[in-house]
Enzyme design. Structure first.
Site, PDB file in Angstrom:
ATOM      1  N   SER A   1       0.835  -1.201   0.000  1.00 58.41           N
ATOM      2  CA  SER A   1       0.000   0.000   0.000  1.00 58.41           C
ATOM      3  C   SER A   1       0.869   1.251   0.000  1.00 58.41           C
ATOM      4  CB  SER A   1      -0.938   0.001   1.215  1.00 58.41           C
ATOM      5  OG  SER A   1      -0.180  -0.036   2.409  1.00 58.41           O
ATOM      6  N   ASN A   2       2.092   1.127   0.519  1.00 62.55           N
ATOM      7  CA  ASN A   2       2.978   2.292   0.537  1.00 62.55           C
ATOM      8  C   ASN A   2       4.399   1.853   0.227  1.00 62.55           C
ATOM      9  OD1 ASN A   2       3.646   4.969   0.858  1.00 62.55           O
ATOM     10  ND2 ASN A   2       3.828   4.846   3.085  1.00 62.55           N
TER      11      ASN A   2
ATOM     12  N   LEU B   1      -2.360  -7.482   6.475  1.00 55.03           N
ATOM     13  CA  LEU B   1      -2.402  -8.051   7.833  1.00 55.03           C
ATOM     14  C   LEU B   1      -3.699  -7.728   8.577  1.00 55.03           C
ATOM     15  CD1 LEU B   1       1.285  -7.288   8.887  1.00 55.03           C
ATOM     16  CD2 LEU B   1       0.354  -9.538   8.319  1.00 55.03           C
TER      17      LEU B   1
ATOM     18  N   SER C   1       8.137   4.738  18.357  1.00 55.81           N
ATOM     19  CA  SER C   1       8.561   6.058  17.911  1.00 55.81           C
ATOM     20  C   SER C   1       8.811   6.989  19.092  1.00 55.81           C
ATOM     21  CB  SER C   1       7.456   6.632  17.033  1.00 55.81           C
ATOM     22  OG  SER C   1       7.656   8.000  16.801  1.00 55.81           O
TER      23      SER C   1
ATOM     24  N   THR D   1       7.812   9.705  19.170  1.00 50.98           N
ATOM     25  CA  THR D   1       6.571  10.478  19.242  1.00 50.98           C
ATOM     26  C   THR D   1       5.796  10.143  20.527  1.00 50.98           C
ATOM     27  OG1 THR D   1       4.846  11.280  17.772  1.00 50.98           O
ATOM     28  CG2 THR D   1       5.019   8.926  17.951  1.00 50.98           C
TER      29      THR D   1
ATOM     30  N   TYR E   1      -2.056   8.724  14.904  1.00 55.55           N
ATOM     31  CA  TYR E   1      -0.844   7.960  14.607  1.00 55.55           C
ATOM     32  C   TYR E   1      -0.017   7.761  15.887  1.00 55.55           C
ATOM     33  CZ  TYR E   1       3.994   7.069  13.522  1.00 55.55           C
ATOM     34  OH  TYR E   1       5.253   6.537  13.545  1.00 55.55           O
TER      35      TYR E   1
ATOM     36  N   LYS F   1       1.024   4.222  18.319  1.00 54.92           N
ATOM     37  CA  LYS F   1       2.338   3.752  18.785  1.00 54.92           C
ATOM     38  C   LYS F   1       2.313   3.544  20.301  1.00 54.92           C
ATOM     39  CE  LYS F   1       4.243   3.297  14.875  1.00 54.92           C
ATOM     40  NZ  LYS F   1       4.514   1.938  14.378  1.00 54.92           N
TER      41      LYS F   1
ATOM     42  N   TYR G   1      12.164   4.896  17.689  1.00 55.80           N
ATOM     43  CA  TYR G   1      13.046   5.572  16.738  1.00 55.80           C
ATOM     44  C   TYR G   1      12.931   7.074  16.864  1.00 55.80           C
ATOM     45  CZ  TYR G   1      11.648   1.334  14.087  1.00 55.80           C
ATOM     46  OH  TYR G   1      11.313   0.078  13.675  1.00 55.80           O
TER      47      TYR G   1
ATOM     48  N   ASN H   1      14.546  10.310  14.328  1.00 54.38           N
ATOM     49  CA  ASN H   1      14.200  10.648  12.933  1.00 54.38           C
ATOM     50  C   ASN H   1      15.093   9.923  11.924  1.00 54.38           C
ATOM     51  OD1 ASN H   1      13.107  12.762  14.719  1.00 54.38           O
ATOM     52  ND2 ASN H   1      12.460  13.716  12.818  1.00 54.38           N
TER      53      ASN H   1
ATOM     54  N   PRO I   1       1.518  23.112  13.167  1.00 54.18           N
ATOM     55  CA  PRO I   1       0.824  22.662  14.389  1.00 54.18           C
ATOM     56  C   PRO I   1       1.277  21.260  14.798  1.00 54.18           C
ATOM     57  CG  PRO I   1      -0.745  23.471  12.748  1.00 54.18           C
ATOM     58  CD  PRO I   1       0.587  23.415  12.078  1.00 54.18           C
ATOM     59  N   GLY I   2       1.449  21.060  16.078  1.00 54.67           N
ATOM     60  CA  GLY I   2       1.777  19.722  16.577  1.00 54.67           C
ATOM     61  C   GLY I   2       3.269  19.450  16.689  1.00 54.67           C
TER      62      GLY I   2
END
Ligand code: WQD
Length: 338
Positions: free
Chosen positions: A34-35, A59, A125, A127, A150, A154, A178, A180, A297-298
């Protein structure tokens, strides 16, 4: 030993497959494309001289996952990359993110816990930390509320694995957080292939350098950092890939202290957006067209890793500098466009 790599045709997945094959593991890649592009298989084969087994599977299809594990009943471990990863898209399509990132994870774990012994590496991540209170960020930093679905997937993914590990002593798991990732394999056979307009800094810079994008927008220069632009920890994808192999080996050889462990994977060095631009200019010999625009933003102000735990416990350390990683990203960009 046979290792299943989900999302193995993606950016980090494909580099990890190369490192696994270089270490003698037999790899089965699962990807729904898909990507990712099936051509990545040829790149992996060109580098390692060995074509990994490829299973094109979504999956989210529970029966297909069960059948996959029956076909490959000798799998010793799974490295699970398969996930959607665009922060903005996750805000617009949360259901897709929960289904892709959590649903698939649950199906894979469900198949895995049936085994007598199984090792599992999860793609997490930085994040999960949000804007951490102190730099560098250690693994003990609190998990802050995520800014996007997203990011939530995680955080939830880690909790799902942790909960399952509590009741499944046969399952050994490590989550790698991870920072970057950037760059490409030095052979320039595989690298990052963003679909559409890149959201991440480095591919946007290299695409601007090659002339596909007119100019880079630097999102804010009024942050409380040295030069006012945001600071991140940019890690060469090959260093990151190698961290997966050592983490997996820790589990396969029973060296882990707990059956669920977490490690930061970064360089430990923070670089600002302006430093990344300067790095590109140094390695390419080009001036980059950029302008300062409003903050995005974010965005967190800064995030870089304390890598002590990975260095000491895993015996792993990032080797490449920002310039080396940038050089590989630039060589890859030039190859892809030639
Ligand atoms: C880096 C810096 C931007 C684009 C992403 C994921 C996150 C995570 C790590 C993966 C920021 C600035 C960017 C541009 C810019 N891990 N920038 N102009 O935001 O740190 O995080 O990778 O799962 O989840 O979102 O990476 O590459 O988008 O941005 O000025 O056109 O570059 O503001 O400071 P980020 P990024």
């Amino acid at each position: 030993m046979k290792i299943l790599v989900t999302g193995g045709l993606g950016f980090i997945g494909s580099h990890t497959v190369v490192e696994l094959q270089n270490e003698g593991y037999q790899v089965v890649i699962v990807d729904d494309c898909s990507n990712a592009d099936e051509k990545v298989l040829a790149g992996i084969t060109a580098i390692t001289g060995k074509e990994p087994v490829f299973e094109k599977i979504d999956l989210r299809e529970k029966e297909a996952v069960g059948a996959l594990f029956e076909r490959h009943s000798d799998i010793a471990g799974v490295i699970h990359f398969a996930a959607s990863k665009a922060v903005g898209e996750s805000v617009e399509k949360p259901l897709l993110y929960y289904e892709n990132n959590i649903g698939s994870l649950v199906y894979v774990l469900k198949a895995l816990v049936k085994k007598e012994k199984a090792s599992f590496i999860f793609s997490s991540s930085c994040t999960v930390y949000g804007q951490a209170d102190a730099m560098p960020i250690t693994e003990n930093a609190p998990i802050k509320p995520a800014e996007s679905p997203y990011g939530k997937t995680k955080q939830m993914g880690e909790e799902v694995i942790s909960d399952i590990c509590k009741v499944s002593p046969n399952l050994q798991a490590i989550a790698l957080r991870y920072f970057n990732p950037m760059g490409a394999h030095p052979s320039v056979e595989i690298g990052e292939l963003p679909v559409g307009v890149p959201q991440n800094l480095v591919p946007f810079i290299t695409q601007t350098g090659i002339g596909i994008r007119e100019g880079l927008s630097v999102f804010g220069n009024d942050y409380p950092t040295e030069d006012g632009t945001c600071v991140r920890d940019y890690i060469h994808v090959v260093d990151l890939a190698k961290a997966h192999v050592v983490a997996l080996q820790r589990l396969l050889h029973g060296k882990n202290e707990k059956n669920y462990e977490v490690f930061n994977v970064g360089t430990g060095k923070g670089s600002s957006v302006m430093e990344v631009i300067r790095s590109f200019e140094r390695v390419s010999g080009k001036n980059l067209n950029y302008k300062i625009v409003d903050r995005r933003p974010g965005d967190v102000i800064e995030a870089f890793a304390d890598t002590t735990k990975a260095n000491e416990v895993l015996g792993w350390k990032a080797q490449s500098s920002l310039d080396e990683a940038m050089r590989s990203a630039w060589e890859w960009e030039q190859k892809v466009r030639s």
